[in-house]
Design a protein around this motif. Structure first.
Motif, mmCIF file in Angstrom:
data_model
loop_
_atom_site.group_PDB
_atom_site.id
_atom_site.type_symbol
_atom_site.label_atom_id
_atom_site.label_comp_id
_atom_site.label_asym_id
_atom_site.label_seq_id
_atom_site.Cartn_x
_atom_site.Cartn_y
_atom_site.Cartn_z
ATOM 1 N N ASP A 195 0.951 -1.327 0.118
ATOM 2 C CA ASP A 195 0.119 0.120 0.069
ATOM 3 C C ASP A 195 0.897 1.439 -0.158
ATOM 4 O O ASP A 195 0.463 2.071 -0.720
ATOM 5 N N SER A 240 3.807 1.501 -1.111
ATOM 6 C CA SER A 240 4.309 1.582 -2.701
ATOM 7 C C SER A 240 3.202 2.197 -3.701
ATOM 8 O O SER A 240 3.736 3.188 -4.312
ATOM 9 N N ARG A 241 2.243 1.966 -3.460
ATOM 10 C CA ARG A 241 0.949 2.472 -4.201
ATOM 11 C C ARG A 241 1.076 3.876 -4.202
ATOM 12 O O ARG A 241 0.888 4.843 -4.871
ATOM 13 N N ARG A 242 1.194 4.446 -2.646
ATOM 14 C CA ARG A 242 1.256 5.918 -2.486
ATOM 15 C C ARG A 242 2.387 6.565 -2.972
ATOM 16 O O ARG A 242 1.970 7.821 -3.595
ATOM 17 N N THR A 244 1.813 7.140 -6.946
ATOM 18 C CA THR A 244 0.702 8.161 -7.160
ATOM 19 C C THR A 244 1.208 9.478 -6.961
ATOM 20 O O THR A 244 1.181 10.158 -7.743
#
Length: 434
Positions: free
Chosen positions: A92, A94-96, A99
DNA sequence: TCTGGGGTCCTAGGACCC
DNA sequence: TCTGGGGTCCTAGGACCC
């Protein structure tokens, strides 16, 4: 020059590489400020090895991959904080980060959980190093993750710039190697093992050619290097010379294989336990298949004993094939059971097992078979799988699962020091005060 | 005296990455 | 007692085709 993969471009390309510092450790620190400035390690699955270390832990001589039981004394003596890996949290975070990076360029390759390549080609008139600082500061502020930024005319040089930034804190976390003068001062001082794609074996081969620094590798005869390092080595030389051979892969290519494999928490000697574990891994890999729209053409089931001790050694595997490519859990479970029945030998202490799907196709493009289920039955099964996936999506992985995967799961991996899923479970939300 | 030439596909093993 | 998991790419060699 025969250099397949990607087109050769020269000149105007600029790549950035943003890489999280000690990424897993940094993720743990974001929601636990007490971990700042103290030695910290994150362990691999099964609490086996150190796979991430904070700077303070590195300074204590804890190396990548050190088995935990060998460093336990040093950990105690120095009050090193230890965590089991928490991939839900790291994924999660990593996803932030990703983005956030999208604010800076639309052209990004998410290369790994903690690294992204950025296309900075249109920014050549900017001060690239200053832009790198802006990226770092924003990622830090928005996600809490510290990063380093490397910039160069090829991916390999951007990677090298990142390595340089990491190893020279006085550079402030950003290194720009787009300027060839800058490369002349830095490359002679960097050992060849710092280059992306040069591993242990290649270091030894290059040493025989008298090549020890990155500058020497860049000046080496490409044909001579190709003799021992194949076309991969030749490509690296061109990349170091500023000739771009590797493109930005913005679209993730269709993956070619998929696997779920795990060590056991304790040695397994009962076949029923092995069947459960293999069924659990098969259930998981089937979920991954459906999540990506793929289907498996074949399956390899394997199990083996512990190679690190004196136990009698056995490596077993079995290849199983469905009538047609499938993503259906019950069908894959049937194959997996077949596999275990074929590979199982009594009397061994098994340490690890797994399921590998080596050939994947898009489910909607699969070759059909005379002998598979009728279409109407297949449609029913697909709806069943969709429903199960939806329930597990909503209520959490493993809310419902095949009984074959076991309830007690005594074979399960150890994970005794795991942090909460701060960002993905309401029950685990961080508390500001108690 | 003494056996062609040009291909494709598959697999195992090695090397590398994070 | 105790040593992770999941990937990709390249090459050589075998099998096979016409």
């Amino acid at each position: 020059l025969d250099i397949p993969q990607g087109s050769m471009k020269t000149g105007e390309s600029v790549f950035g590489l943003v890489d999280g510092n000690n990424f897993y450790c940094s993720c743990e620190r974001v929601f636990n400020p007490k971990l700042a400035n103290v030695p910290l390690v994150v362990l691999s699955n099964n609490d086996g090895c150190a796979i991430a270390r904070s700077q303070e832990a590195k300074a204590l001589g804890i190396r990548m991959g050190d088995p935990f039981f060998l460093i336990r004394d040093r950990v105690k003596a120095n009050n090193v904080r230890v965590f089991s890996s928490n991939y839900t949290l790291y994924g999660d975070m990593s996803r932030r980060v990703l983005t956030t990076l999208q604010e800076f360029t639309p052209h990004i390759e998410a290369y790994s959980i903690d690294e992204s390549f950025l296309d900075l080609s249109g920014f050549a008139d900017k001060n690239l190093a200053a832009y790198g600082q802006e990226i770092r500061a924003t990622v830090r502020q928005w996600t809490g993750i510290p990063t380093c930024v490397g910039i160069g005319p090829t991916k390999t040089l951007a990677k090298l710039a990142n390595w340089t930034a990491k190893h020279h804190p006085e550079m402030g976390g950003v290194c720009d190697l787009t300027d060839s003068q800058e490369r002349e001062t830095i490359l002679p001082a960097v050992p060849v093992e710092a280059v992306w794609g040069i591993g242990r074996a290649s270091v030894a081969k290059l040493a025989k050619l008298g090549v020890r620094t990155v500058a020497q590798l860049r000046e080496a005869d490409p044909r001579a290097v190709r003799q021992s390092l194949t076309v991969v080595g030749e490509r690296i030389i061109q990349e170091l010379r500023g000739v771009s051979c590797l493109n930005l892969e913005e679209i993730e290519p269709q993956r070619k294989g998929m696997a779920v494999t795990r060590s056991f928490g304790h040695a397994v000697t009962e076949k029923t336990e092995m069947l459960e574990a293999v069924a659990a891994h098969t259930t998981r890999v089937a979920e991954k298949l459906r999540a990506t729209g793929l289907a498996a053409v074949g399956m390899i089931v394997f199990a083996h004993t512990n190679r690190h001790n004196a136990d009698p050694s056995y490596y077993g595997s079995a290849v199983c094939e469905p009538y047609e490519a499938t993503d259906d859990t019950p069908e894959l479970l049937g194959l997996a059971v077949q596999g275990v029945n074929r590979l199982w030998r009594d009397g061994f202490r098994y340490k690890k097992c797994g399921v590998i799907l080596p050939d994947l196709v898009r489910k909607d493009e699969r070759q059909r078979s005379f002998f598979a289920l009728a279409d109407a039955d297949q449609a029913k099964r697909s709806r069943l799988m969709e429903t199960i996936d939806a329930i597990n999506q909503k209520w959490g992985r493993g809310t419902i699962f095949p009984a074959a995967a076991g309830i007690e799961r005594n074979w399960k991996i150890r994970s005794e020091m795991k942090s909460p899923c701060f960002t993905t479970r309401f029950a685990d939300l961080p508390q500001a005060r108690h």
